[in-house]
Design an enzyme around this catalytic site. Structure first.
Site, PDB file in Angstrom:
ATOM      1  N   ARG A 268      36.116   8.368  16.987  1.00  0.00           N
ATOM      2  CA  ARG A 268      36.038   9.737  16.507  1.00  0.00           C
ATOM      3  C   ARG A 268      34.695   9.945  16.819  1.00  0.00           C
ATOM      4  O   ARG A 268      33.313   9.659  16.948  1.00  0.00           O
ATOM      5  CB  ARG A 268      36.079   9.316  14.577  1.00  0.00           C
ATOM      6  CG  ARG A 268      38.030   9.385  14.622  1.00  0.00           C
ATOM      7  CD  ARG A 268      38.487  10.851  14.752  1.00  0.00           C
ATOM      8  NE  ARG A 268      39.817  10.773  14.150  1.00  0.00           N
ATOM      9  CZ  ARG A 268      41.204   9.945  14.996  1.00  0.00           C
ATOM     10  NH1 ARG A 268      40.807  10.217  16.363  1.00  0.00           N
ATOM     11  NH2 ARG A 268      42.168  10.514  14.583  1.00  0.00           N
ATOM     12  N   GLU A 297      34.714  19.375  15.869  1.00  0.00           N
ATOM     13  CA  GLU A 297      36.341  19.744  17.370  1.00  0.00           C
ATOM     14  C   GLU A 297      36.292  21.689  16.904  1.00  0.00           C
ATOM     15  O   GLU A 297      37.173  21.065  16.050  1.00  0.00           O
ATOM     16  CB  GLU A 297      37.027  18.936  17.212  1.00  0.00           C
ATOM     17  CG  GLU A 297      36.261  17.518  17.762  1.00  0.00           C
ATOM     18  CD  GLU A 297      37.266  16.341  18.034  1.00  0.00           C
ATOM     19  OE1 GLU A 297      38.714  16.420  17.858  1.00  0.00           O
ATOM     20  OE2 GLU A 297      36.806  15.566  18.781  1.00  0.00           O
ATOM     21  N   HIS A 319      39.166  16.119  23.536  1.00  0.00           N
ATOM     22  CA  HIS A 319      39.621  15.052  22.360  1.00  0.00           C
ATOM     23  C   HIS A 319      41.491  14.831  22.827  1.00  0.00           C
ATOM     24  O   HIS A 319      42.151  15.114  22.969  1.00  0.00           O
ATOM     25  CB  HIS A 319      39.980  15.313  21.195  1.00  0.00           C
ATOM     26  CG  HIS A 319      40.411  14.578  19.468  1.00  0.00           C
ATOM     27  ND1 HIS A 319      40.563  14.588  19.060  1.00  0.00           N
ATOM     28  CD2 HIS A 319      40.883  12.923  19.934  1.00  0.00           C
ATOM     29  CE1 HIS A 319      40.212  13.149  18.259  1.00  0.00           C
ATOM     30  NE2 HIS A 319      41.651  12.633  19.575  1.00  0.00           N
TER      31      HIS A 319
HETATM   32  C1  GLV Z   1      43.711  10.720  18.206  1.00  0.00           C
HETATM   33  O1  GLV Z   1      42.631  10.708  18.349  1.00  0.00           O
HETATM   34  C2  GLV Z   1      44.498   9.780  17.424  1.00  0.00           C
HETATM   35  O2  GLV Z   1      43.718   9.170  16.791  1.00  0.00           O
HETATM   36  O3  GLV Z   1      45.662   9.461  17.562  1.00  0.00           O
END
Ligand code: GLV
Length: 372
Positions: A268, A297, A319
């Protein structure tokens, strides 16, 4: 988009998670409404839906599921929040527990996809894959030369620090072992049996003549940061408390890394102090970084990470760690995140005890059934 049958338990899905997984909800007898556009629903719209009495809410990392929303849900019959992600820092899980609402996530099915993406990111930044392609595409590749306009760094045979050895961290270690890397693990809870098993694989590779013997071991954070050629982050985001990982990679820790080392982040964004990272990249404290996740984001236009001077040493992704068809969309709960999330909704709305549901993150303690 509303998929019938009528007068059945209602489920609101905040993003299109693929027609096959949605079909499983409909075939289970639920009335399913899917947020019809690419952008996430506003908080106001979530409030309207939750206040209208949906029993299942399927969410993504884009949705803020906070205490007031969960309180509203509890008052209107919300029975489960199923997040299509392993991380759930967008959900106030403590509040969900207080309101008696189970929260489910989708662990395991995305570990390999995310780990291989992190692995590829090491190569992308160290071998300058994107600058190389950009050179060709822009027509600026004038001549082949032994070191002009730049070179990259090997990944094979280097030392990687794996910060956090949960499911994804471990899957990442497996990839690194195949590239003959030495592995330094850092984690608050050590899994020595895992390290020993990987060491056996490394020993066997050496015995079979695949190169010199490599090693894996748990170590201190200081040693991991100061000796690794690559540092890959696999810690969950925890914003408060003694286990907080907010800005875990702060300026002091970034400055502990070697000048020829690279940072990789697939967990993250807020786990890294982005302002500090931009500074240490600008002043050459570290060689480069590859980021799949950001504080905000999509990445804001004015982010210092967009500075053109960082082009060669910084790779930025959208991401996409878990972003493969099978991992994101498979309706099979043993393969896909969509399948795993809808399975939790199906089980819960069919009356399963949340204490027995495998992917509920706030299972009530064992004891007499809450319905007894
Ligand atoms: C994606 O970022 C997740 O946490 O699955």
């Amino acid at each position: 988009m509303i998929l019938a049958p009528m007068s059945a338990p209602r489920v609101f899905v905040t993003a299109d998670i693929g027609k096959e997984a949605l079909r499983r909800l409909v075939d289970s007898g639920f009335e399913v409404e899917v947020h019809p556009v690419i952008e996430p629903p506003s908080y106001d719209l979530l409030t309207v839906k939750v206040g209208s009495g949906v029993e299942g809410l399927v969410t993504t990392i884009r949705d803020r599921i906070d205490d007031p929303l969960l309180a509203l849900g509890a008052a209107h019959g919300l029975k489960i929040v199923a997040q299509v992600a392993v991380g759930y820092d967008n959900i106030d899980v403590a509040a969900a527990s207080r309101h008696g609402i189970p929260v489910a996530n989708t662990p395991e099915v995305l570990s390999d996809a995310t780990a291989e993406f992190a692995f590829f990111m090491m190569g992308a930044v160290a071998r300058k894959l994107y600058p190389s392609e950009e050179l060709v595409r822009s027509g600026r590749w004038g001549v082949w030369h032994p070191h002009h306009p730049w070179l990259g760094d090997n990944v094979t045979g280097k030392t990687v620090a794996v910060i956090g050895t949960g499911r994804i961290g471990k899957a990442f270690v497996h990839k690194c072992a195949g590239f003959d890397m030495d592995v330094l693990c850092y984690s608050r809870t050590r899994d020595e049996a895992f390290a020993q098993a990987v060491q056996k694989v490394m020993d066997l590779r050496a015995e079979l003549g695949f190169g010199r013997r490599r090693t894996i071991r748990y170590t201190s954070l200081d040693e991991a940061l100061t000796t690794a050629d690559f540092v890959s982050l696999h810690l969950p985001l925890i914003r408060t408390g003694s286990s907080s990982t907010l800005h875990f990679m702060n300026e002091a820790r970034l400055r502990q890394m070697k000048p020829d080392a690279y940072l990789v982040n697939t967990t993250r964004g807020p786990v890294v102090d982005e302002q500090a990272l931009a500074r240490v990249l600008q002043d050459g404290t570290i060689a480069g970084a590859a980021l799949d996740v950001f504080d905000k984001e999509p990445l804001p236009e004015d982010s210092p990470l967009r500075d053109e001077r960082l082009f060669l040493k910084l790779r930025l992704f959208n991401h996409l760690g878990s972003g493969t068809y099978e991992t994101r969309l498979s309706p099979d709960p043993n393969i896909g995140m969509a399948g795993r999330a809808v399975q939790s909704v199906i089980d819960c709305l069919r009356g399963a005890d949340p204490r027995e549901m495998p992917w509920v993150v706030n299972r009530p303690p064992k004891g007499p059934s809450p319905n007894a």
